[in-house]
Design a protein around this motif. Sequence first.
Motif, PDB file in Angstrom:
ATOM      1  N   CYS A  76       0.807  -1.219   0.000  1.00  0.00           N
ATOM      2  CA  CYS A  76       0.000   0.000   0.000  1.00  0.00           C
ATOM      3  C   CYS A  76       0.844   1.274   0.000  1.00  0.00           C
ATOM      4  CB  CYS A  76      -0.929   0.000   1.216  1.00  0.00           C
ATOM      5  SG  CYS A  76      -2.147  -1.327   1.195  1.00  0.00           S
ATOM      6  N   TYR A  77       2.136   1.150  -0.219  1.00  0.00           N
ATOM      7  CA  TYR A  77       3.016   2.325  -0.223  1.00  0.00           C
ATOM      8  C   TYR A  77       3.423   2.655  -1.653  1.00  0.00           C
ATOM      9  CZ  TYR A  77       3.757   2.068   4.872  1.00  0.00           C
ATOM     10  OH  TYR A  77       3.587   2.056   6.232  1.00  0.00           O
ATOM     11  N   ARG A  78       3.268   3.905  -2.009  1.00  0.00           N
ATOM     12  CA  ARG A  78       3.797   4.347  -3.302  1.00  0.00           C
ATOM     13  C   ARG A  78       5.288   4.643  -3.131  1.00  0.00           C
ATOM     14  NH1 ARG A  78      -1.315   7.160  -3.209  1.00  0.00           N
ATOM     15  NH2 ARG A  78      -2.706   6.300  -4.812  1.00  0.00           N
ATOM     16  N   THR A  79       6.075   4.335  -4.151  1.00  0.00           N
ATOM     17  CA  THR A  79       7.533   4.457  -4.044  1.00  0.00           C
ATOM     18  C   THR A  79       8.041   5.859  -4.367  1.00  0.00           C
ATOM     19  OG1 THR A  79       7.793   3.695  -6.334  1.00  0.00           O
ATOM     20  CG2 THR A  79       7.875   2.025  -4.584  1.00  0.00           C
ATOM     21  N   ALA A  80       7.170   6.781  -4.814  1.00  0.00           N
ATOM     22  CA  ALA A  80       7.622   8.117  -5.208  1.00  0.00           C
ATOM     23  C   ALA A  80       8.382   8.855  -4.105  1.00  0.00           C
ATOM     24  CB  ALA A  80       6.419   8.947  -5.683  1.00  0.00           C
ATOM     25  N   PRO A  81       7.916   8.867  -2.847  1.00  0.00           N
ATOM     26  CA  PRO A  81       8.682   9.578  -1.805  1.00  0.00           C
ATOM     27  C   PRO A  81      10.081   9.009  -1.611  1.00  0.00           C
ATOM     28  CG  PRO A  81       6.452   9.156  -1.076  1.00  0.00           C
ATOM     29  CD  PRO A  81       6.623   8.383  -2.339  1.00  0.00           C
ATOM     30  N   ALA A  82      10.207   7.695  -1.674  1.00  0.00           N
ATOM     31  CA  ALA A  82      11.520   7.073  -1.501  1.00  0.00           C
ATOM     32  C   ALA A  82      12.435   7.352  -2.686  1.00  0.00           C
ATOM     33  CB  ALA A  82      11.358   5.573  -1.292  1.00  0.00           C
ATOM     34  N   GLU A  83      11.852   7.484  -3.861  1.00  0.00           N
ATOM     35  CA  GLU A  83      12.657   7.721  -5.062  1.00  0.00           C
ATOM     36  C   GLU A  83      13.093   9.181  -5.190  1.00  0.00           C
ATOM     37  OE1 GLU A  83      10.791   4.352  -8.077  1.00  0.00           O
ATOM     38  OE2 GLU A  83       9.834   6.327  -7.918  1.00  0.00           O
ATOM     39  N   LYS A  84      12.246  10.103  -4.752  1.00  0.00           N
ATOM     40  CA  LYS A  84      12.506  11.526  -5.021  1.00  0.00           C
ATOM     41  C   LYS A  84      12.713  12.353  -3.756  1.00  0.00           C
ATOM     42  CE  LYS A  84       9.698  11.216  -9.214  1.00  0.00           C
ATOM     43  NZ  LYS A  84       8.510  11.738  -9.953  1.00  0.00           N
ATOM     44  N   MET A  85      12.868  11.722  -2.612  1.00  0.00           N
ATOM     45  CA  MET A  85      13.027  12.481  -1.376  1.00  0.00           C
ATOM     46  C   MET A  85      14.365  13.227  -1.387  1.00  0.00           C
ATOM     47  SD  MET A  85      14.157   9.699   1.495  1.00  0.00           S
ATOM     48  CE  MET A  85      15.667   8.734   1.334  1.00  0.00           C
ATOM     49  N   VAL A  86      14.434  14.289  -0.600  1.00  0.00           N
ATOM     50  CA  VAL A  86      15.673  15.054  -0.418  1.00  0.00           C
ATOM     51  C   VAL A  86      16.102  14.890   1.037  1.00  0.00           C
ATOM     52  CG1 VAL A  86      16.758  17.320  -0.512  1.00  0.00           C
ATOM     53  CG2 VAL A  86      14.977  16.711  -2.186  1.00  0.00           C
ATOM     54  N   VAL A  87      17.239  14.238   1.233  1.00  0.00           N
ATOM     55  CA  VAL A  87      17.737  14.009   2.583  1.00  0.00           C
ATOM     56  C   VAL A  87      18.249  15.318   3.161  1.00  0.00           C
ATOM     57  CG1 VAL A  87      19.416  12.767   4.002  1.00  0.00           C
ATOM     58  CG2 VAL A  87      18.311  11.611   2.066  1.00  0.00           C
ATOM     59  N   ARG A  88      17.712  15.725   4.309  1.00  0.00           N
ATOM     60  CA  ARG A  88      18.113  16.974   4.955  1.00  0.00           C
ATOM     61  C   ARG A  88      19.091  16.764   6.105  1.00  0.00           C
ATOM     62  NH1 ARG A  88      17.501  20.533   1.151  1.00  0.00           N
ATOM     63  NH2 ARG A  88      15.328  20.902   0.497  1.00  0.00           N
ATOM     64  N   ASN A  89      18.968  15.638   6.804  1.00  0.00           N
ATOM     65  CA  ASN A  89      19.852  15.442   7.956  1.00  0.00           C
ATOM     66  C   ASN A  89      19.947  13.964   8.303  1.00  0.00           C
ATOM     67  OD1 ASN A  89      21.537  16.310  10.031  1.00  0.00           O
ATOM     68  ND2 ASN A  89      19.861  16.337  11.513  1.00  0.00           N
ATOM     69  N   LEU A  90      21.157  13.543   8.678  1.00  0.00           N
ATOM     70  CA  LEU A  90      21.402  12.187   9.163  1.00  0.00           C
ATOM     71  C   LEU A  90      21.996  12.302  10.560  1.00  0.00           C
ATOM     72  CD1 LEU A  90      23.025  10.488   6.013  1.00  0.00           C
ATOM     73  CD2 LEU A  90      20.640  10.387   6.741  1.00  0.00           C
ATOM     74  N   THR A  91      21.297  11.751  11.555  1.00  0.00           N
ATOM     75  CA  THR A  91      21.754  11.846  12.945  1.00  0.00           C
ATOM     76  C   THR A  91      22.084  10.463  13.478  1.00  0.00           C
ATOM     77  OG1 THR A  91      20.273  13.731  13.290  1.00  0.00           O
ATOM     78  CG2 THR A  91      21.174  12.671  15.256  1.00  0.00           C
ATOM     79  N   PRO A  92      23.355  10.219  13.832  1.00  0.00           N
ATOM     80  CA  PRO A  92      23.723   8.909  14.382  1.00  0.00           C
ATOM     81  C   PRO A  92      23.256   8.778  15.834  1.00  0.00           C
ATOM     82  CG  PRO A  92      25.640  10.338  14.335  1.00  0.00           C
ATOM     83  CD  PRO A  92      24.522  11.117  13.699  1.00  0.00           C
ATOM     84  N   LEU A  93      22.579   7.681  16.131  1.00  0.00           N
ATOM     85  CA  LEU A  93      22.112   7.384  17.493  1.00  0.00           C
ATOM     86  C   LEU A  93      22.524   5.961  17.881  1.00  0.00           C
ATOM     87  CD1 LEU A  93      18.493   8.858  17.172  1.00  0.00           C
ATOM     88  CD2 LEU A  93      20.415   9.905  18.369  1.00  0.00           C
ATOM     89  N   ASN A  94      23.697   5.562  17.414  1.00  0.00           N
ATOM     90  CA  ASN A  94      24.170   4.204  17.653  1.00  0.00           C
ATOM     91  C   ASN A  94      24.107   3.868  19.143  1.00  0.00           C
ATOM     92  OD1 ASN A  94      24.811   4.252  14.917  1.00  0.00           O
ATOM     93  ND2 ASN A  94      26.869   5.011  15.334  1.00  0.00           N
ATOM     94  N   THR A  95      23.755   2.611  19.420  1.00  0.00           N
ATOM     95  CA  THR A  95      23.596   2.218  20.814  1.00  0.00           C
ATOM     96  C   THR A  95      24.267   0.873  21.063  1.00  0.00           C
ATOM     97  OG1 THR A  95      21.974   1.948  22.582  1.00  0.00           O
ATOM     98  CG2 THR A  95      21.418   0.990  20.460  1.00  0.00           C
ATOM     99  N   TYR A  96      24.394   0.519  22.352  1.00  0.00           N
ATOM    100  CA  TYR A  96      25.020  -0.740  22.739  1.00  0.00           C
ATOM    101  C   TYR A  96      23.955  -1.736  23.175  1.00  0.00           C
ATOM    102  CZ  TYR A  96      29.346   2.010  23.028  1.00  0.00           C
ATOM    103  OH  TYR A  96      30.410   2.819  22.747  1.00  0.00           O
ATOM    104  N   ARG A  97      24.189  -2.997  22.832  1.00  0.00           N
ATOM    105  CA  ARG A  97      23.316  -4.070  23.296  1.00  0.00           C
ATOM    106  C   ARG A  97      24.153  -5.104  24.031  1.00  0.00           C
ATOM    107  NH1 ARG A  97      19.724  -6.786  18.936  1.00  0.00           N
ATOM    108  NH2 ARG A  97      21.734  -7.290  18.024  1.00  0.00           N
ATOM    109  N   TYR A  98      23.761  -5.373  25.272  1.00  0.00           N
ATOM    110  CA  TYR A  98      24.432  -6.402  26.072  1.00  0.00           C
ATOM    111  C   TYR A  98      23.593  -7.677  26.048  1.00  0.00           C
ATOM    112  CZ  TYR A  98      25.964  -9.085  30.117  1.00  0.00           C
ATOM    113  OH  TYR A  98      26.394 -10.093  30.943  1.00  0.00           O
ATOM    114  N   ARG A  99      24.254  -8.812  25.925  1.00  0.00           N
ATOM    115  CA  ARG A  99      23.549 -10.095  25.906  1.00  0.00           C
ATOM    116  C   ARG A  99      24.323 -11.117  26.740  1.00  0.00           C
ATOM    117  NH1 ARG A  99      20.695 -13.751  21.697  1.00  0.00           N
ATOM    118  NH2 ARG A  99      20.155 -11.793  20.694  1.00  0.00           N
ATOM    119  N   LEU A 100      23.605 -11.760  27.644  1.00  0.00           N
ATOM    120  CA  LEU A 100      24.165 -12.864  28.426  1.00  0.00           C
ATOM    121  C   LEU A 100      23.450 -14.145  28.025  1.00  0.00           C
ATOM    122  CD1 LEU A 100      25.887 -14.029  30.778  1.00  0.00           C
ATOM    123  CD2 LEU A 100      23.927 -13.566  32.267  1.00  0.00           C
ATOM    124  N   GLU A 101      24.221 -15.147  27.641  1.00  0.00           N
ATOM    125  CA  GLU A 101      23.671 -16.458  27.302  1.00  0.00           C
ATOM    126  C   GLU A 101      24.196 -17.473  28.311  1.00  0.00           C
ATOM    127  OE1 GLU A 101      23.605 -17.447  23.006  1.00  0.00           O
ATOM    128  OE2 GLU A 101      24.623 -15.525  22.740  1.00  0.00           O
TER     129      GLU A 101
END
Length: 360
Positions: A76-101
Amino acid sequence: METELLIGDKSSTIASYESEDPFPPSIAQVNKSFPDPSYQLLNEELNPHKKNWNILSVSEQEVKEAFLQYASSKCCYRTAPAEKMVVRNLTPLNTYRYRLETFTEKREANLASELYYGGFVDSSAVGLPPAPWDIVVDPPPLFTDCEMHIPVPHTYFVQNCPDCKGQRGIKCQSCNGTGKKKCSSCNGTGSTWQEDSHVCSFCAGTGDKSCLKCHSSGWLKCVRCNESGLLLFHTELTITWKNNVAEHVAGKNSDFPTHHFQEVTGRKIHHDEQPMVYPITDFPEPSINASSRACIAQHKMKFVPGGLHRILRQKQTVELVPLTKVEYEWQGSLYSFYLFGNEKKVYAEDYPEKCCCSVM
């Protein structure tokens, strides 16, 4: 495999263990006196003064490709926004994941039965039955769920079938063992009343009908013992190997739903595997240290030595999971979405071009 997910720095589970030391002082001193060289090396690499992990992990081109692939996957999504969008800002929010097995083994003894055809019975008179933990088995690969059922030697005995009490059959509950049931047509009277008195044609005036369930015998075949009246019992050992997982994702001040991190992988920056691991104490992100301490304490209390469980192996890892907030413009309006994980998955709460469709 079960996963406990702890999210954010203010987890009540982590806080409850923060002031308790799950290890005796002697063990803690040994750990401090003989640090793992590879762990020291890793700590130097993770020094926040030397490394800045909060950097962009994707390019603008990768963002556009991922977003287009995401839009194309939605019917149900038209691809036009993804094809013609203009990227204004990229903000890194990288995070840590801890896992104990924690890879555990559980042993339970239960009574099992089978059909008895006569012959030799390996009873306790033949030999002393071994204790559950004395039986040697080959475990599955580490950190893999598995279950095995093993008959315990010298625990066999023959006994009457508990279902039929050794009578080879079970009384029919439909007719209460009589083989007959009251005629429903005449209500057991043997006759029907209309203008004149009539003999009931369904029961021939007897007021009873044959029970169809037991064929008028009043008894049903005992399926459990196959009408032999006896069963061969033995103790069955159930061995369950399980990989128990606890996770914590370091909290970030963003509106990204952190449970989506379970769908992706990250860059592994710490790995520690031992029979019993020690808590991480000097990771740059404080909540990782707290979650490591809490998760290890939880599993130590949950799988107490001497009970049904024993810990075979533990593994703890820390991953740097990429997370980027993308702000873009489409037809004069600003929108945003998130790109996360090594797989570059997209989370877009609001997509500008959706259509209504239905399956005919």
